[in-house]
Design an enzyme around this catalytic site. Structure first.
Site, PDB file in Angstrom:
ATOM      1  N   ARG A  25       0.814  -1.210   0.000  1.00 42.72           N
ATOM      2  CA  ARG A  25       0.000   0.000   0.000  1.00 42.72           C
ATOM      3  C   ARG A  25       0.851   1.265   0.000  1.00 42.72           C
ATOM      4  O   ARG A  25       0.542   2.236  -0.695  1.00 42.72           O
ATOM      5  CB  ARG A  25      -0.950  -0.029   1.207  1.00 42.72           C
ATOM      6  CG  ARG A  25      -2.092  -1.041   1.041  1.00 42.72           C
ATOM      7  CD  ARG A  25      -2.724  -1.426   2.366  1.00 42.72           C
ATOM      8  NE  ARG A  25      -3.915  -2.262   2.178  1.00 42.72           N
ATOM      9  CZ  ARG A  25      -3.882  -3.557   1.891  1.00 42.72           C
ATOM     10  NH1 ARG A  25      -2.721  -4.177   1.729  1.00 42.72           N
ATOM     11  NH2 ARG A  25      -5.005  -4.245   1.742  1.00 42.72           N
ATOM     12  N   SER A 165     -12.613 -11.247  -2.205  1.00 38.43           N
ATOM     13  CA  SER A 165     -11.332 -10.679  -1.776  1.00 38.43           C
ATOM     14  C   SER A 165     -11.492  -9.184  -1.574  1.00 38.43           C
ATOM     15  O   SER A 165     -12.074  -8.489  -2.418  1.00 38.43           O
ATOM     16  CB  SER A 165     -10.241 -10.949  -2.808  1.00 38.43           C
ATOM     17  OG  SER A 165      -9.042 -10.276  -2.445  1.00 38.43           O
ATOM     18  N   ASP A 293      -4.937 -15.679   6.111  1.00 37.96           N
ATOM     19  CA  ASP A 293      -3.516 -16.020   5.982  1.00 37.96           C
ATOM     20  C   ASP A 293      -2.954 -16.731   7.208  1.00 37.96           C
ATOM     21  O   ASP A 293      -1.922 -17.402   7.115  1.00 37.96           O
ATOM     22  CB  ASP A 293      -2.693 -14.760   5.693  1.00 37.96           C
ATOM     23  CG  ASP A 293      -2.851 -14.287   4.251  1.00 37.96           C
ATOM     24  OD1 ASP A 293      -3.359 -15.079   3.426  1.00 37.96           O
ATOM     25  OD2 ASP A 293      -2.483 -13.147   3.962  1.00 37.96           O
ATOM     26  N   LYS A 320      -5.925 -19.458  -2.857  1.00 37.17           N
ATOM     27  CA  LYS A 320      -4.637 -18.841  -2.551  1.00 37.17           C
ATOM     28  C   LYS A 320      -3.577 -19.447  -3.488  1.00 37.17           C
ATOM     29  O   LYS A 320      -3.879 -19.881  -4.588  1.00 37.17           O
ATOM     30  CB  LYS A 320      -4.290 -19.055  -1.081  1.00 37.17           C
ATOM     31  CG  LYS A 320      -5.252 -18.372  -0.114  1.00 37.17           C
ATOM     32  CD  LYS A 320      -5.156 -16.865  -0.204  1.00 37.17           C
ATOM     33  CE  LYS A 320      -5.992 -16.164   0.833  1.00 37.17           C
ATOM     34  NZ  LYS A 320      -5.832 -14.687   0.795  1.00 37.17           N
ATOM     35  N   ARG A 324      -5.350 -24.001  -0.129  1.00 35.89           N
ATOM     36  CA  ARG A 324      -4.695 -24.012   1.181  1.00 35.89           C
ATOM     37  C   ARG A 324      -5.542 -24.686   2.250  1.00 35.89           C
ATOM     38  O   ARG A 324      -4.999 -25.198   3.248  1.00 35.89           O
ATOM     39  CB  ARG A 324      -4.349 -22.568   1.580  1.00 35.89           C
ATOM     40  CG  ARG A 324      -3.264 -22.466   2.635  1.00 35.89           C
ATOM     41  CD  ARG A 324      -2.942 -21.014   2.934  1.00 35.89           C
ATOM     42  NE  ARG A 324      -2.065 -20.424   1.929  1.00 35.89           N
ATOM     43  CZ  ARG A 324      -1.866 -19.113   1.806  1.00 35.89           C
ATOM     44  NH1 ARG A 324      -2.509 -18.274   2.600  1.00 35.89           N
ATOM     45  NH2 ARG A 324      -1.036 -18.648   0.898  1.00 35.89           N
TER      46      ARG A 324
END
Length: 408
Positions: A25, A165, A293, A320, A324
């Site tokens: 970012r 997302s 995550d 992912k 995952r």
């Protein structure tokens, strides 16, 4: 690369790498700002190099000085390209999804490529966005082409799903403030990973860009804004700290430095989850929707807890770097865990210990490799991890740090 992990005690101090989410970012914001920004405490991984390369490709001048970046930004309102521009996003979903709206707002012809499963990830919200603005495009599993020479992204109302997302939302939040008129973003389903949106809004505010969040499903974006250059220091990454936090949960003794206690990072939620595991003796349900995550590491902690745990709302793990969700269940069960895979959840029944003398797969997924490394330290024999070099995607010094913790 194969990595053998022996049962061992980990101890020592870890300087947690700076947040990959904030790195992305800050680099993009600085690249869109007028003047020169100084970004400090940068942690270079494959994903971050992908974002640096992408911003260089569209005109930012980025100089690397050890862990500092000096970034001369571009004027998005004046930038255009006569020659085609190629951008390699690596395996970075953030790079890909953050930059597409930027490219759609700059006259040019762009080709984006990626590696692994990157271009197989869902992209429908952006396809609809480009269609609405009459921006030419072609999305395949090998490349994405955007031709914004005739038409560019228009200000207006954008409706997006919240359960695929948050990267789609962040991509628009980077770009819409630079358009000539105001815009609005409406989220049409419950927004997951709200912390990532908070991170985006906070970073943009630091660069003098205002987003008005009415609710997590309703955003007003004033147009005709401009990014201002600044000096910016990146905070530590709770995503990477997760593996060491779980290691401590399993009996290791690791001091973590560089984490911001009031961080907006979604993955900080792991601390609350571990506290719940430590303070209850009955079956619990944990909602992983805001922090996908850390779920592999959390599942490891649950596998050796004192009670059953169900981790819900984690279906996004399937899109992912690998599936995952399936990978976590499959590989932990190879080590003797008792986990059950459901479509969007993981059911975990605790076991007393994990077994060794097993070869496990990382699926070329950095978070799987690091989770399995921690798991290997508490198995009753050595394990071998395949494709252990996958850690380079986010934490290229992981194995060096791991070795130091073993030697203390």
């Amino acid at each position: 690369m194969k990595q053998t992990i022996h049962p061992t005690k980990l101890s020592g101090t870890v300087q947690v790498p700076s947040s990959k989410s904030v790195n992305h970012r800050a680099i993009i914001s600085a690249s869109l700002a007028t003047g020169t920004s100084k970004i400090e405490n940068v942690f270079f991984s494959e994903d971050i190099h992908a974002t640096i390369g992408a911003m260089r490709a569209i005109g930012a001048t980025i100089t690397i000085d050890e862990t500092t970046l000096f970034i001369d930004g571009i004027d998005l309102t004046k930038q255009s390209f006569e020659d085609p521009v190629s951008i390699d996003c690596g395996e970075s979903g953030s790079t890909l999804r953050f930059i597409i709206p930027i490219l759609a707002s700059m006259p040019g012809q762009y080709t984006l490529t990626g590696h692994g499963l990157l271009l197989q990830r869902p992209m429908t919200p952006f396809i609809n966005m480009l269609d609405d603005s009459n921006v030419k495009h072609e999305f395949t599993t090998t490349r994405i082409m955007i031709d914004s020479r005739e038409n560019q992204l228009k200000p207006g109302e954008y409706r997006l799903p919240g359960n695929i997302s948050s990267q789609f939302i962040t991509g628009l939040l980077f770009t819409l403030p630079l358009l000539r008129e105001d815009s609005k973003i409406i989220i049409e389903s419950t927004l997951e990973s709200t912390g990532y949106i908070d991170l985006t809004i906070d970073t943009l505010r630091d660069f003098n860009v205002t987003i008005n969040r009415n609710t997590y499903e309703d955003y007003d974006v004033p147009g005709n804004q401009s990014y201002e250059s600044m000096t910016y220091s990146i905070e530590g990454d709770y995503s990477q700290a997760a593996f060491f936090l779980v290691a401590n949960q399993l009996g290791h003794d690791i001091e973590l430095q560089g984490l911001k206690e009031d961080s907006k990072q979604s993955d900080k939620e792991l601390i609350n989850f571990l506290n719940i595991l430590n303070t209850t003796t009955e079956a619990v349900t944990l909602d992983g929707s805001n922090c996908p995550d850390v779920i592999p590491a959390l599942t490891l902690a649950c596998a050796l807890a004192n009670h059953p745990t169900t981790i819900i709302n984690v279906g996004r793990l399937r899109i992912k770097e690998c599936d995952r969700l399936n990978a976590t269940v499959t590989e932990l069960n190879k080590l003797g865990a008792n986990t059950i895979e459901h479509e969007a959840s993981i059911e975990v029944h605790p076991v007393k210990s994990l077994k060794g003398n097993v070869e496990v797969e990382s699926y070329n997924d950095h978070r799987m490799a690091m989770m399995l490394a921690i798991a290997g330290t508490v198995c009753d024999g050595p394990i071998m991890i395949n494709e252990a070099e996958s850690v380079n995607k986010s934490f290229p010094t992981f194995w060096d740090v791991f070795q130091e913790l073993k030697e203390n």
